[in-house]
Design an enzyme around this catalytic site. Structure first.
Site, PDB file in Angstrom:
ATOM      1  N   GLY A 147      -1.525  -5.540  -1.996  1.00 47.63           N
ATOM      2  CA  GLY A 147      -0.616  -4.467  -1.622  1.00 47.63           C
ATOM      3  C   GLY A 147      -0.013  -3.730  -2.796  1.00 47.63           C
ATOM      4  O   GLY A 147      -0.712  -3.135  -3.609  1.00 47.63           O
ATOM      5  N   ILE A 149       1.460  -4.874  -5.443  1.00 46.25           N
ATOM      6  CA  ILE A 149       1.463  -5.543  -6.748  1.00 46.25           C
ATOM      7  C   ILE A 149       0.352  -4.936  -7.601  1.00 46.25           C
ATOM      8  O   ILE A 149      -0.805  -4.946  -7.194  1.00 46.25           O
ATOM      9  CB  ILE A 149       1.225  -7.060  -6.585  1.00 46.25           C
ATOM     10  CG1 ILE A 149       2.236  -7.664  -5.608  1.00 46.25           C
ATOM     11  CG2 ILE A 149       1.316  -7.765  -7.935  1.00 46.25           C
ATOM     12  CD1 ILE A 149       1.929  -9.101  -5.224  1.00 46.25           C
ATOM     13  N   GLY A 200       4.750  -9.269  13.933  1.00 45.09           N
ATOM     14  CA  GLY A 200       3.860  -8.306  13.314  1.00 45.09           C
ATOM     15  C   GLY A 200       3.217  -8.763  12.023  1.00 45.09           C
ATOM     16  O   GLY A 200       2.543  -7.978  11.349  1.00 45.09           O
ATOM     17  N   GLU A 203      -2.326 -10.385  13.284  1.00 44.03           N
ATOM     18  CA  GLU A 203      -3.015  -9.566  14.280  1.00 44.03           C
ATOM     19  C   GLU A 203      -3.195 -10.353  15.577  1.00 44.03           C
ATOM     20  O   GLU A 203      -3.074 -11.577  15.605  1.00 44.03           O
ATOM     21  CB  GLU A 203      -4.388  -9.153  13.742  1.00 44.03           C
ATOM     22  CG  GLU A 203      -4.354  -8.378  12.431  1.00 44.03           C
ATOM     23  CD  GLU A 203      -3.839  -6.977  12.603  1.00 44.03           C
ATOM     24  OE1 GLU A 203      -3.805  -6.478  13.751  1.00 44.03           O
ATOM     25  OE2 GLU A 203      -3.462  -6.359  11.590  1.00 44.03           O
ATOM     26  N   LYS A 218     -10.648 -10.234  -0.916  1.00 43.08           N
ATOM     27  CA  LYS A 218      -9.791  -9.868  -2.049  1.00 43.08           C
ATOM     28  C   LYS A 218     -10.173 -10.644  -3.302  1.00 43.08           C
ATOM     29  O   LYS A 218     -10.166 -10.097  -4.412  1.00 43.08           O
ATOM     30  CB  LYS A 218      -8.330 -10.129  -1.684  1.00 43.08           C
ATOM     31  CG  LYS A 218      -7.823  -9.265  -0.534  1.00 43.08           C
ATOM     32  CD  LYS A 218      -6.444  -9.707  -0.083  1.00 43.08           C
ATOM     33  CE  LYS A 218      -5.951  -8.878   1.091  1.00 43.08           C
ATOM     34  NZ  LYS A 218      -4.648  -9.372   1.608  1.00 43.08           N
TER      35      LYS A 218
END
Length: 438
Positions: A147, A149, A200, A203, A218
């Site tokens: 994200g 970072i 949230g 999923e 990732k």
């Protein structure tokens, strides 16, 4: 030397008209949580050198907002975007297709691309980097890992003077939230998952997260950008966190440890060791302090030792910050004369998950005499030394959990021993095998 986002690729470029550069036109494709956050940053911050001109999404009338300038064109037609005057194509729809086709078309038509698409970059990153180079464009993907970072730019630029040999991190906020809830509240995996979905963090179908597939994509990107090794995600072992129970945190605490989903990659001269799996980490490790939806990556360099990157690894705003940072880097690089970065070749090494470490084995058995002796005999046959045995009181004799820790040995040897142990009749569920990181 131009200041270029290190998680992008370009070829040599010369500015045709020196002087005040024109702003680069930006098209956002995908106006969901991240896309709308990117648009808000571009409209409120107005970074110099960038101008939002297009927003493309399905059912565009439902997505239209009144806080963007009237000059922004809203469309459902991807062809209208690709034939427009946009200079940078921002892909935020996710998935392999049609995202892959659209990115290829954008690069071929002379547009740079910024994306947060980890699955696409992990599988087709090398191909897309070559395509960007062939067409004199940037392909930037800093938002695809961790994200907000700046781990990719940190590894490639901030640590460019070092030779990185190992990466270890927590790359999935959903798993980290679930594990920290099991630890803090003593709830089951299923209960923690339901809570994560309600809030949230997870999923409706959490498979990619809890089975390690998201983190594996990732890790593939980090191995390529940080260690210079091209690996296929399918070659990296990924194990689920769904087998972790509250009792495992109780035993981990006795070892002054906690449990986290870890993504690891270590480069040697002849192979890449890589895996995504739950593991015990010592309470003094920075990995142990990561809670909730945060991410953390520890890089180890041959000369500089350990460097830690930490922060919010998910969410609209943090991910949007990474996207906009890539946009700004591209704008800056195109506003200067001079050379920019060229694509570098990555090594193609065989991938192995056969790390050597201590091991935590949690057996759940129907209690009877001779269990420890039977297990010790099998471990001895495989040359494995037992380090310690732990058994907390208060559990039913018909479903008794106890833990054996093993001295350092390879994962493959432990798996062979456990395969021999599996048919023993006193076991009431499969043994949980976790590495212990020292």
């Amino acid at each position: 030397m131009a200041n270029v986002s290190p998680n992008s690729v370009t070829v040599l470029r010369e500015q045709e008209h020196p002087g005040t550069p024109k702003a680069l036109n930006v098209a956002i494709v995908g106006f969901g949580t991240v896309g709308s956050s990117v648009a808000r940053i571009l409209s409120e911050r107005s970074p110099s050198g960038l101008r939002l001109t297009h927003v493309c999404n399905r059912n565009i009338e439902r997505k239209r907002v009144d806080w963007l300038p009237s000059t922004v064109r809203w469309t459902e037609d991807i062809d209208a975007v690709l034939s427009s005057e946009c200079d940078i194509f921002v892909e935020l729809i996710g998935g392999l297709e049609p995202a892959g086709d659209w990115i290829r078309r954008a690069l071929k038509s002379g547009r740079s691309v910024v994306t947060a698409n980890k699955q696409l970059i992990s599988r087709h990153g090398n191909e897309l980097l070559r395509l960007a180079a062939e067409n004199g464009q940037h392909l930037a993907f800093g938002a695809s890992v961790a994200g907000g970072i700046p781990v990719i730019s940190g590894l490639q630029e901030g640590l460019a003077g070092d030779e990185l040999i190992e990466l270890c991190g927590i790359l999935n906020g959903t798993c980290n939230y679930i594990l920290t809830r099991i630890e803090a509240a003593g709830v089951s995996f299923d209960e923690a998952l339901r809570e994560a979905q309600k809030l949230g963090f997870a999923e409706a179908d959490p498979t990619d997260d809890v089975d390690g597939l998201d983190a594996r994509a990732k890790l593939t990107i980090l191995a390529r950008t940080g260690l210079g090794v091209s690996a296929s995600a399918s070659d990296i072992c990924a194990r689920s966190i769904s087998t972790i129970e509250p009792v495992d945190f109780e035993y981990a605490k006795l070892l002054d440890c906690t449990i986290r989903q870890l993504s690891r990659a270590r480069k040697t001269s002849d192979r890449l060791f890589a895996s995504v799996e739950p593991a015990l980490v010592h309470s003094s490790s920075p990995l142990a302090a990561v809670e909730g939806g945060q991410n953390l990556v520890v890089s180890t360099g041959k000369f500089g030792g350990e460097t830690v990157f930490a922060g919010h690894g998910a969410g609209g705003n943090p991910t949007a910050v990474a996207v906009v940072s890539d946009l700004i880097a591209i704008a800056r690089s195109r506003q200067h004369n001079g050379a920019t970065l060229e694509e570098t070749e990555n090594a193609a090494l065989p991938v192995s998950s056969d790390f050597t470490s201590r091991h935590y084995l949690r057996f759940t058995v129907r209690d009877e005499p001779g269990i420890i002796a039977a297990l010790a005999k099998i471990f001895c046959q495989h040359g494995i030394n037992i380090d310690a045995v732990f058994q907390k009181p208060g559990y039913s004799k018909s479903k008794l959990p106890f833990v054996i820790t093993l001295e350092s040995c390879s994962a493959s040897v432990v798996e062979k021993a456990l395969k021999q142990i599996a048919p023993l009749e006193f076991q009431v569920q499969p043994c949980l095998n976790l590495p212990i990181l020292d």
